[in-house]
Design a protein around this motif. Structure first.
Motif, mmCIF file in Angstrom:
data_model
loop_
_atom_site.group_PDB
_atom_site.id
_atom_site.type_symbol
_atom_site.label_atom_id
_atom_site.label_comp_id
_atom_site.label_asym_id
_atom_site.label_seq_id
_atom_site.Cartn_x
_atom_site.Cartn_y
_atom_site.Cartn_z
ATOM 1 N N UNK A 9 0.852 -1.200 0.000
ATOM 2 C CA UNK A 9 0.000 0.000 0.000
ATOM 3 C C UNK A 9 0.883 1.243 0.000
ATOM 4 N N UNK A 10 1.881 1.268 0.860
ATOM 5 C CA UNK A 10 2.770 2.429 0.929
ATOM 6 C C UNK A 10 3.501 2.645 -0.394
ATOM 7 N N UNK A 11 3.933 1.546 -1.014
ATOM 8 C CA UNK A 11 4.718 1.656 -2.255
ATOM 9 C C UNK A 11 3.885 2.115 -3.451
ATOM 10 N N UNK A 12 2.608 1.741 -3.496
ATOM 11 C CA UNK A 12 1.810 2.053 -4.693
ATOM 12 C C UNK A 12 1.098 3.397 -4.614
ATOM 13 N N UNK A 13 0.942 3.959 -3.430
ATOM 14 C CA UNK A 13 0.290 5.262 -3.326
ATOM 15 C C UNK A 13 1.271 6.351 -3.766
ATOM 16 N N UNK A 14 0.756 7.447 -4.318
ATOM 17 C CA UNK A 14 1.641 8.499 -4.856
ATOM 18 C C UNK A 14 2.627 9.021 -3.812
ATOM 19 N N UNK A 15 3.888 9.094 -4.216
ATOM 20 C CA UNK A 15 4.927 9.530 -3.276
ATOM 21 C C UNK A 15 4.765 10.991 -2.878
ATOM 22 N N UNK A 19 2.675 11.243 3.369
ATOM 23 C CA UNK A 19 2.113 11.196 4.715
ATOM 24 C C UNK A 19 0.816 10.381 4.732
ATOM 25 N N UNK A 20 0.015 10.515 3.667
ATOM 26 C CA UNK A 20 -1.228 9.751 3.588
ATOM 27 C C UNK A 20 -0.942 8.289 3.264
ATOM 28 N N UNK A 21 0.089 8.058 2.477
ATOM 29 C CA UNK A 21 0.493 6.683 2.175
ATOM 30 C C UNK A 21 0.960 5.982 3.455
ATOM 31 N N UNK A 22 1.738 6.685 4.284
ATOM 32 C CA UNK A 22 2.203 6.113 5.550
ATOM 33 C C UNK A 22 1.032 5.849 6.484
ATOM 34 N N UNK A 23 0.086 6.784 6.526
ATOM 35 C CA UNK A 23 -1.098 6.591 7.376
ATOM 36 C C UNK A 23 -1.935 5.420 6.877
ATOM 37 N N UNK A 24 -2.126 5.320 5.570
ATOM 38 C CA UNK A 24 -2.893 4.197 4.998
ATOM 39 C C UNK A 24 -2.205 2.871 5.318
ATOM 40 N N UNK A 62 6.371 11.476 11.377
ATOM 41 C CA UNK A 62 7.385 12.329 10.744
ATOM 42 C C UNK A 62 6.798 13.032 9.525
ATOM 43 N N UNK A 63 6.079 12.287 8.693
ATOM 44 C CA UNK A 63 5.545 12.830 7.438
ATOM 45 C C UNK A 63 4.515 13.929 7.678
#
Length: 181
Positions: A9-15, A19-24, A62-63
């Protein structure tokens, strides 16, 4: 595959929205732990999931605190390094992370057998090495200013695909050797 879902999930969400990718990824990790505990999984089967939850909690903090943090460029390398650390520590303490996962689909009478344990030590060692090599490669790519590039994506995919392929083949060979197929 489910074990690594937060990382995927973290890898495929837009970089750009890290912060939202880390939360997801954190939400997925916590959800997996809750779902697996409810289904009766022991903590030994959730080593990666628990480590994932801790990592993504820290990364999300952090993000959100500083979306422009330099950690962003190294987040993929840190992810793989964290997985290498979790897997490596699981080996050092004699509880290879794959052992708990393998017990989910293996009869209880096999769990204490040396070949079963040895197979999981080998598989966990391969995953540990793959994570460490992936982390190093991603750190080099990030240092060169290409953290969110096609080569970085290829390295990340290979870092999961190669040990996964090894696992499937090694388990099949071990089962054939034991006469379980």
């Amino acid at each position: 595959m489910r074990t690594f879902l937060p990382w995927i999930v973290f890898a495929v969400l837009p970089s750009g929205q890290w912060q939202w990718a880390a939360l997801a990824a954190l939400v997925v990790a916590v959800g997996l732990v809750a779902q697996q505990r409810t289904a009766g999984a022991g903590f030994d089967a959730l080593i990666i999931e628990l480590g994932s939850a801790a990592f993504f909690a820290g990364l999300a903090a952090i993000a959100f605190a500083d979306p422009d943090s330099g950690v962003h460029d190294y987040s993929a390398a840190l992810s793989s390094a964290t997985l290498a650390l979790i897997a490596g520590v699981s080996l050092l303490i004699g509880k290879p992370f794959t052992l708990g996962i393998a017990k989910r689909s293996t009869p209880r009478e096999v769990w204490g057998l040396k070949p079963f344990i040895r197979t999981n030590v080998v598989i966990t060692a391969v995953w540990t090495a793959a994570f460490a090599v992936t982390a190093a490669a991603l750190a080099v790519i990030a240092h060169a200013g290409n953290a969110h590039s096609t080569p970085a994506t290829i390295v990340q995919v290979a870092g999961f695909a190669l040990p996964m392929l090894f696992t499937v083949r090694y388990v099949a060979a071990a089962q054939a050797k034991a006469g379980l197929q």
